[in-house]
Design an enzyme around this catalytic site. Structure first.
Site, PDB file in Angstrom:
ATOM      1  N   GLY A 202       0.807  -1.211   0.000  1.00 40.57           N
ATOM      2  CA  GLY A 202       0.000   0.000   0.000  1.00 40.57           C
ATOM      3  C   GLY A 202       0.839   1.259   0.000  1.00 40.57           C
ATOM      4  O   GLY A 202       2.061   1.220   0.143  1.00 40.57           O
TER       5      GLY A 202
ATOM      6  N   GLY B  37       2.206   5.022   1.278  1.00 42.25           N
ATOM      7  CA  GLY B  37       2.601   5.602   2.548  1.00 42.25           C
ATOM      8  C   GLY B  37       4.007   5.222   2.956  1.00 42.25           C
ATOM      9  O   GLY B  37       4.618   4.292   2.437  1.00 42.25           O
ATOM     10  N   SER B  38       4.524   5.972   3.923  1.00 40.71           N
ATOM     11  CA  SER B  38       5.915   5.827   4.339  1.00 40.71           C
ATOM     12  C   SER B  38       6.199   4.495   5.003  1.00 40.71           C
ATOM     13  O   SER B  38       7.253   3.895   4.788  1.00 40.71           O
ATOM     14  CB  SER B  38       6.284   6.976   5.284  1.00 40.71           C
ATOM     15  OG  SER B  38       6.196   8.218   4.615  1.00 40.71           O
ATOM     16  N   VAL B  39       5.264   4.005   5.831  1.00 47.28           N
ATOM     17  CA  VAL B  39       5.514   2.763   6.556  1.00 47.28           C
ATOM     18  C   VAL B  39       5.561   1.589   5.590  1.00 47.28           C
ATOM     19  O   VAL B  39       6.486   0.774   5.611  1.00 47.28           O
ATOM     20  CB  VAL B  39       4.452   2.538   7.651  1.00 47.28           C
ATOM     21  CG1 VAL B  39       4.643   1.180   8.304  1.00 47.28           C
ATOM     22  CG2 VAL B  39       4.533   3.635   8.707  1.00 47.28           C
TER      23      VAL B  39
ATOM     24  N   GLU C 269      -0.996  -1.306  -6.770  1.00 50.16           N
ATOM     25  CA  GLU C 269      -1.684  -0.146  -7.340  1.00 50.16           C
ATOM     26  C   GLU C 269      -0.733   1.030  -7.506  1.00 50.16           C
ATOM     27  O   GLU C 269      -0.925   1.864  -8.381  1.00 50.16           O
ATOM     28  CB  GLU C 269      -2.885   0.247  -6.469  1.00 50.16           C
ATOM     29  CG  GLU C 269      -2.529   0.500  -5.019  1.00 50.16           C
ATOM     30  CD  GLU C 269      -3.749   0.694  -4.143  1.00 50.16           C
ATOM     31  OE1 GLU C 269      -4.872   0.599  -4.652  1.00 50.16           O
ATOM     32  OE2 GLU C 269      -3.577   0.948  -2.938  1.00 50.16           O
TER      33      GLU C 269
ATOM     34  N   ASN D 299      -7.599   9.094   5.276  1.00 50.59           N
ATOM     35  CA  ASN D 299      -7.439   9.182   3.822  1.00 50.59           C
ATOM     36  C   ASN D 299      -8.540   8.465   3.047  1.00 50.59           C
ATOM     37  O   ASN D 299      -9.002   8.935   2.024  1.00 50.59           O
ATOM     38  CB  ASN D 299      -6.090   8.604   3.396  1.00 50.59           C
ATOM     39  CG  ASN D 299      -4.924   9.364   3.988  1.00 50.59           C
ATOM     40  OD1 ASN D 299      -5.007  10.557   4.245  1.00 50.59           O
ATOM     41  ND2 ASN D 299      -3.824   8.663   4.209  1.00 50.59           N
TER      42      ASN D 299
ATOM     43  N   GLY E  40      -7.196   0.909  -1.875  1.00 51.23           N
ATOM     44  CA  GLY E  40      -7.245  -0.430  -2.444  1.00 51.23           C
ATOM     45  C   GLY E  40      -7.017  -1.531  -1.441  1.00 51.23           C
ATOM     46  O   GLY E  40      -6.987  -2.714  -1.808  1.00 51.23           O
TER      47      GLY E  40
END
Length: 501
Positions: free
Chosen positions: A266, A268-270, A291, A381, A385
């Site tokens: 997914g 994002g930073s993590v 995605e 947010n 997905g």
């Protein structure tokens, strides 16, 4: 520049459609439903929305905006803050629009990203008056070539009454050829999607364009807003190591090989940092079916770890973006961009047997995950997905740090106040504390794994206290809960500023 523009508009009947951003923005009326290209700040409409912002400063105009996913600041910050958005969907990631959503000033329709195309086909959100789509070029045989994302562009071009094209000459022409545009037929008349390998190409080089719909072409020279990715820290590296060790145990059990299975990660930073952890691992010849392709995917390609990557969007930091786009030929044979109803298609996720890694805000002691709502009410947010992948993947892994806000908030709670992913879709939960493999377990079997392996030590005692009290109060029921105590930690947070006792 004129030569570049002329070369990129191969369909010469459209050359007389070139207008200013202000002229294009003037075509849009108050109350219109507008589709815009863009997926995670990549390939998004930029100059026409900026012109709409200026227009909205002097007249009342509100529109509904639907996209592939999150957009850059021109829409999700500037257009929102000027009061020109009535309703937004299906995903956003900007503090500006998020604040207005949580104040009730903008309506937000959150949805699984694979569902958007079908809802546009069915006019669930009303007829789309205009689609504003960023493109690299228009070919002589009538194909609209997207830029750094495809997202929902094909369906928006198909169902919109009118199209405005942002021809972005800042995007390299070398991006032409990495797109694979396949649009399924109507439901009920649809054949199986003929994709059996991550590297398969099953569609067209671009989006087939109806020239009669094109009302304006606006020249853009604006690059994508860079992804706000932060570097991995010690705790995300620990999480990455836990995931790698878990995958090694799957190989030992005979469920995977050293090439693993196609990986989805997914945004994002993590998630990016955890994926980066594969760089120095023993795993090789990896494939990515996701995605979004973030920095970590290109780092893995550079390290010779990833052989091929498929997604609907490329979302990079400023530094990585410069490196990739200046050397796109180096990556072109290892990449493909698809429409999001293909990148996020449950049929394909199940067929390919993905390892899916997504980020949670929090999880409860039975394995339910909240990905979207802070304290159950405030939108972050959107689900994006993550639901498409978690429910259909071979392995649905969710990652989160065990705490938030400097340790005042536990990310493991008795009951999540908003459920995006039920316990049935969460196979593995990972924090910097450890791993909980929840597959095949009854609810009460999951509890010790989640509390002992994933919760922060500061919160374990009160989580056990709640669970033991719930077991006693319910007579050891299937899923023990005391409903009037389930949200005590949130009540304490609201009153004292911490979940700690």
């Amino acid at each position: 520049m004129e030569a570049t523009i002329e070369r990129r508009i191969g369909l010469k009947e459209l050359t007389n459609k070139v207008v200013s951003a202000e002229e294009a923005a003037a075509l849009i009326s108050d109350g219109d439903v507008v589709g815009m290209s863009g997926f995670t700040r990549a390939g998004d409409a930029k100059v026409v929305p900026a012109a709409l912002v200026e227009r909205a400063k002097n007249e009342k105009i509100k529109i509904d905006v639907y996209t592939g996913a999150s957009l850059g600041p021109e829409v999700d910050h500037d257009l929102a803050l000027v009061g020109a958005i009535r309703k937004r969907g299906p995903f956003q990631a900007d503090k500006g629009i998020r604040t207005m959503i949580n104040k009730g000033e903008i309506l937000f329709a959150d949805m699984h990203l694979s569902h958007g195309a079908e809802q546009y086909r069915q006019e669930i959100f009303g007829p789309i008056k205009y689609a504003i789509i960023e493109a690299t070029a228009i070919t002589a045989d009538g194909y609209l070539i997207p830029t750094t994302s495809i997202g929902n562009n094909p369906i928006l071009a198909e169902v919109a009454e009118n199209i405005i094209i942002e021809l972005n000459i800042a995007q390299p022409e070398s991006i032409i050829g990495i797109h694979d545009v396949y649009v399924p037929k109507e439901q009920g008349n649809r054949e199986p999607i003929p994709l059996t390998k991550v590297s398969d190409r099953i569609g067209e080089v671009g989006i087939k364009l109806d020239p009669s719909k094109v009302k304006a072409i606006v020249i853009s020279n604006n690059t994508d807003a860079p992804s706000p990715i932060v570097p991995p820290d010690d705790e995300t590296q620990v999480m990455a190591n836990y995931i790698l060790d878990f995958l090694r145990s799957e190989i030992k059990a005979g469920r995977l090989t050293n090439t693993l299975a196609p990986i989805q990660s997914g945004i994002g930073s993590v998630a990016n940092a955890v994926l980066d952890g594969f760089t120095n691992s023993e795993f090789e010849h990896l494939e990515v079916y996701s995605e979004v392709l973030q920095d970590a995917v290109f780092n893995l390609i550079d390290a010779g770890k990833v052989d091929f990557a498929s997604a609907t969007s490329i979302t990079l930091s400023a530094e990585k973006g410069k490196q990739v786009y200046e050397n796109l030929d180096k990556y072109a044979d290892k990449l493909v961009l698809r429409p999001q109803e293909i990148s996020n298609q449950p049929e394909l996720i199940r067929r390919l047997g993905l390892i899916s890694i997504n980020t949670a805000l929090e999880a409860d002691i039975y394995g339910n995950v909240n990905s979207t709502h802070v304290s159950g009410s405030k939108m972050m947010n959107g689900i994006g997905g993550s639901g498409d992948f978690a429910r259909n993947a071979r392995l649905g892994i969710f990652i989160t740090k065990s705490y938030a806000k400097g340790g005042t908030i536990s990310s493991i709670v008795p009951m999540v106040p908003h459920v995006d992913h039920t316990e049935h879709d969460v196979d593995v939960l990972v924090t910097e504390q450890g791993v909980a493999d929840l597959r095949g377990l009854a609810p009460k079997e999951r509890v010790p794994l989640i509390i002992n392996n994933c919760a922060h030590p500061d919160f374990k005692e009160q989580l056990w206290e709640y669970y033991n009290a719930a077991v006693e109060a319910t007579g050891n029921a299937q899923t023990p809960h005391i409903l009037n105590r389930a949200f005590e930690m949130y009540d304490r947070l609201e009153k004292t500023g911490t979940m700690k006792k």
